[in-house]
Design an enzyme around this catalytic site. Structure first.
Site, PDB file in Angstrom:
ATOM      1  N   VAL A  76      74.925 -10.304 -61.118  1.00  0.00           N
ATOM      2  CA  VAL A  76      74.762  -8.875 -60.561  1.00  0.00           C
ATOM      3  C   VAL A  76      73.378  -8.049 -61.702  1.00  0.00           C
ATOM      4  CG1 VAL A  76      75.569  -6.715 -59.990  1.00  0.00           C
ATOM      5  CG2 VAL A  76      77.097  -8.618 -59.438  1.00  0.00           C
ATOM      6  N   HIS A 123      73.354   2.725 -41.808  1.00  0.00           N
ATOM      7  CA  HIS A 123      73.969   1.899 -41.057  1.00  0.00           C
ATOM      8  C   HIS A 123      75.372   2.694 -40.802  1.00  0.00           C
ATOM      9  CE1 HIS A 123      71.806  -1.910 -42.863  1.00  0.00           C
ATOM     10  NE2 HIS A 123      70.807  -1.346 -41.731  1.00  0.00           N
ATOM     11  N   THR A 157      71.419  -4.986 -63.027  1.00  0.00           N
ATOM     12  CA  THR A 157      71.990  -3.660 -63.542  1.00  0.00           C
ATOM     13  C   THR A 157      71.740  -2.768 -62.700  1.00  0.00           C
ATOM     14  OG1 THR A 157      69.810  -3.887 -65.181  1.00  0.00           O
ATOM     15  CG2 THR A 157      71.654  -3.846 -65.884  1.00  0.00           C
ATOM     16  N   SER A 158      69.983  -2.609 -61.681  1.00  0.00           N
ATOM     17  CA  SER A 158      69.875  -2.104 -61.034  1.00  0.00           C
ATOM     18  C   SER A 158      69.111  -3.295 -59.767  1.00  0.00           C
ATOM     19  CB  SER A 158      68.680  -0.903 -61.523  1.00  0.00           C
ATOM     20  OG  SER A 158      67.703  -2.005 -61.880  1.00  0.00           O
ATOM     21  N   LEU A 192      81.933  -7.708 -57.756  1.00  0.00           N
ATOM     22  CA  LEU A 192      81.580  -9.011 -58.222  1.00  0.00           C
ATOM     23  C   LEU A 192      81.247  -9.706 -59.473  1.00  0.00           C
ATOM     24  CD1 LEU A 192      78.996  -7.849 -55.072  1.00  0.00           C
ATOM     25  CD2 LEU A 192      80.866  -9.325 -54.631  1.00  0.00           C
ATOM     26  N   ALA A 220      84.267 -11.237 -61.202  1.00  0.00           N
ATOM     27  CA  ALA A 220      84.363 -12.251 -60.554  1.00  0.00           C
ATOM     28  C   ALA A 220      83.640 -13.171 -60.276  1.00  0.00           C
ATOM     29  CB  ALA A 220      84.424 -11.944 -58.732  1.00  0.00           C
ATOM     30  N   GLY A 221      82.467 -12.845 -60.872  1.00  0.00           N
ATOM     31  CA  GLY A 221      81.454 -14.834 -61.503  1.00  0.00           C
ATOM     32  C   GLY A 221      80.096 -14.243 -60.765  1.00  0.00           C
ATOM     33  N   ALA A 222      80.215 -13.954 -59.660  1.00  0.00           N
ATOM     34  CA  ALA A 222      79.150 -13.418 -59.719  1.00  0.00           C
ATOM     35  C   ALA A 222      78.005 -12.693 -60.664  1.00  0.00           C
ATOM     36  CB  ALA A 222      78.393 -12.383 -58.185  1.00  0.00           C
TER      37      ALA A 222
END
Length: 608
Positions: free
Chosen positions: A299, A273, A301-302, A292, A295-297
């Site tokens: 996420v 892109h 490790t991969s 992220l 901030a509380g998302a």
């Protein structure tokens, strides 16, 4: 930006720049979801009007075609989504026209590479007028069981596999359309599926952001959790970070930013892109994932762990009673198209006309079983063509080489074109040769045969006035006129018409000058940059080469050449050549003693 749901089971769209396959996929999705009405209300094809026939389940329907955006919006005031399949050159202008229509609420721009300054103007206008832009460089979006844009989610088999025919509980947003399809599959495996999915587009400045849609999803009761797939480059994900920190999102968000492998490369890497290019540490995938997470998302490790993370989050919500998994339903079977069913041997359908003298179904037309290129390459003449089409045997040749080639190439093009069809029907009615021939000749005009004349006129005018191919084509487009001699139903830039190649080879070998033909080739080069089927066809080749024949011979004054083109000599050549085939079709039907022809009811769309 809208604050809630974009689509519903009654959403209807206007489709700009007719594309049969994505429209049919939308209609098949509608049928799969059990919609009462088709999601495509109208088609906008600049310069064209009428109807396009498509299928809504088993039923064949006629979708209106409008020549302007304004006319389409006026005719379909309830259609509030504009799906723009224009090229990157004209996508911005047509999208702005759509945004300015009071009935349009959402605009999806499929084209990649729309100029960034134009995109910024679209974004500014949309935001100030509370409208939504999806794209550019997007495959679109989908609300499961309700509405989808164009080719979103791919084939029907993929849609069924991803359970998109009914709503789930997950809201999904990403930049990538291709990865959206992958994630729809992933989410369907470990949850009850998506409720809505959006691909915002991969250009540097998308019309709407990841956080725009996450904030929307947060306001949709049916969405119980969200999944975000970002990518390195840009800072879009940080607006989501801020929204999470400020407590604007109160539903679980599973997020992953792809491109962590970029650090393995010594130099800056472009990941497909336009926007997937890291401009510093903050734009790296690692930094975004960390922000992220903080901030509380949720996420992982991969990327490999993303599926398991989505599953864990979903199952936790189910245990807490916040999600009641959607009950599975069996979608209806999409009817198979007749052509594909015939090819696969599932059905057999009777034919309605018998033809033994010509066949245009293959790579090139054949006269009595002899390929057209073989006729030319063996040095056969017009007498041989006449003998093949009328008497099905060879006779001596009788005309000059180039005129012979032109007549051979134009003599016939199968039993299905309008002139031949008229002749066959007349012959089967018991009429005489002259009546049958004239009934076919009367169809020759602007839409059948006249393209040779028009190609010569337009190419000559453009060349003589010194217009560049770009100026010529774009001027024609503004007038709403298709360039005569350009475009083919079957042939493409990578599958050229053998007839055109033979004419060009003969001219380059024998003509003293081919300036008009070379100009036509330059025009073709430009039109091929727009679409792969906009090739120089046989009408354009003959039209331009006859100009070279007249101008290069030194036997005609400029005034005489203009007069020859204006009077319609080239159309006369077509009439002469096509008469050979029309007479042959008359003899063929008489010899076969075919009965009176009646068109089958099932081949007519009866509509109000």
């Amino acid at each position: 930006m809208a604050t809630g749901q974009l689509f519903s089971r009654t959403t209807q769209a206007l489709f700009y720049n007719y594309k049969q396959l994505p429209i049919q996929r939308m209609l098949d999705f509608d049928f799969l979801c059990g919609r009462d009405t088709p999601s495509v209300a109208g088609i906008i094809n600049p310069g064209a009007e009428g109807f396009q026939k498509l299928f809504f389940g088993q039923e064949e329907i006629a979708i209106p075609v409008h020549s302007t955006i304004e006319a389409a919006c006026a005719a379909h005031p309830t259609a509030d989504v504009f799906i723009n399949f224009a090229s990157y050159r004209s996508a911005a202008a047509s999208s702005m026209s759509a945004l300015k229509q009071p009935t349009i609420r959402v605009v999806a721009i499929i084209a990649e590479g729309v100029p960034e300054s134009d995109t910024k103007q679209l974004i500014a206008y949309a935001r100030s007028n509370n409208k939504v832009v999806i794209g550019p460089a997007t495959v679109g979006g989908i609300q499961a069981g309700a509405f989808k844009i164009g080719d979103t989610a791919g084939t029907i088999d993929n849609i069924v596999h991803c359970k998109l025919y009914r709503p789930g509980s997950v809201g999904f947003v990403s930049k990538s359309g291709g990865m959206s399809n992958e994630m729809y599959n992933t989410i369907a495996r470990v949850t009850d599926g998506i409720y809505e999915g959006i691909a915002i587009g991969g250009d540097v400045f998308p019309g709407s952001t990841l956080s725009d849609h996450i904030l929307r999803f947060n306001n949709i009761p049916q969405v119980k959790m969200m999944v975000v797939l970002g990518e390195l480059g840009g800072r879009d994900e940080y607006s989501l970070v801020e929204a999470l920190k400020q407590g604007k999102v109160n539903k679980p968000v599973v997020a992953w930013v792809s491109g962590t492998c970029a650090r393995l490369f010594k130099s800056e890497v472009q990941f497909g892109h336009a926007g997937a290019k890291s401009g510093g540490e903050m734009e790296s995938a690692q930094a975004k994932n960390q922000a992220l997470r903080e901030a509380g998302a949720v996420v992982p490790t991969s990327y490999e762990a993303l599926e398991a993370t989505i599953k864990e989050t979903f199952e936790k919500l189910v245990e807490e009673g916040k999600i009641t998994p959607v009950k599975e339903v069996k979608p209806p079977q999409i009817p198979e198209d007749l052509n594909s069913a015939i090819k696969s041997g599932k059905v057999r359908a009777p034919t309605h006309i018998i033809s033994t003298i010509s066949d245009d179904r293959g790579e090139e037309p054949c006269y009595a079983g002899v390929p057209m290129s073989s006729i030319v390459e063996q040095g056969l003449g017009v007498g041989d063509v006449i003998s093949l089409l009328w008497f099905k045997r060879s006779l001596p040749r009788y005309c000059t080489k180039f005129i012979e080639i032109c007549i051979m190439l134009c003599a016939d093009h199968g039993p299905c074109v309008s002139g031949a069809h008229n002749t066959i029907v007349t012959a089967r009615a018991g009429k005489d040769l002259v009546s049958s021939l004239v009934s076919g000749l009367l169809t020759i005009g602007p839409r059948f045969g006249g393209a040779i004349d028009d190609a010569a006129r337009y190419f000559k005018d453009a060349y003589d006035r010194g217009l560049t191919p770009y100026e010529f084509v774009e001027a024609m487009k503004k007038k709403g006129i298709r360039v005569p001699g350009i475009g083919h139903r079957i042939k493409r830039g990578d599958n050229r018409d053998k007839r055109v190649e033979l004419l060009q080879l003969f001219a380059r070998t024998n003509f003293p000058s081919v300036k008009y033909m070379e100009y036509a080739v330059q025009v073709e080069t430009y039109t091929l940059s727009k679409a792969n089927n906009l090739v120089l066809n046989v009408d354009g080749a003959i039209g331009s080469l006859f100009l070279d024949l007249l101008a290069g011979s030194g036997m005609f004054t400029k005034q005489e050449i203009d007069e020859i083109v204006e009077i319609g000599y080239l159309n006369g050549l077509f009439v002469l050549a096509r008469s050979i085939g029309l007479i042959g079709h008359t003899f063929d039907q008489k010899r076969l003693k075919q009965p009176l022809y009646r068109h089958p009811w099932e081949d007519v769309l009866y509509t109000k």
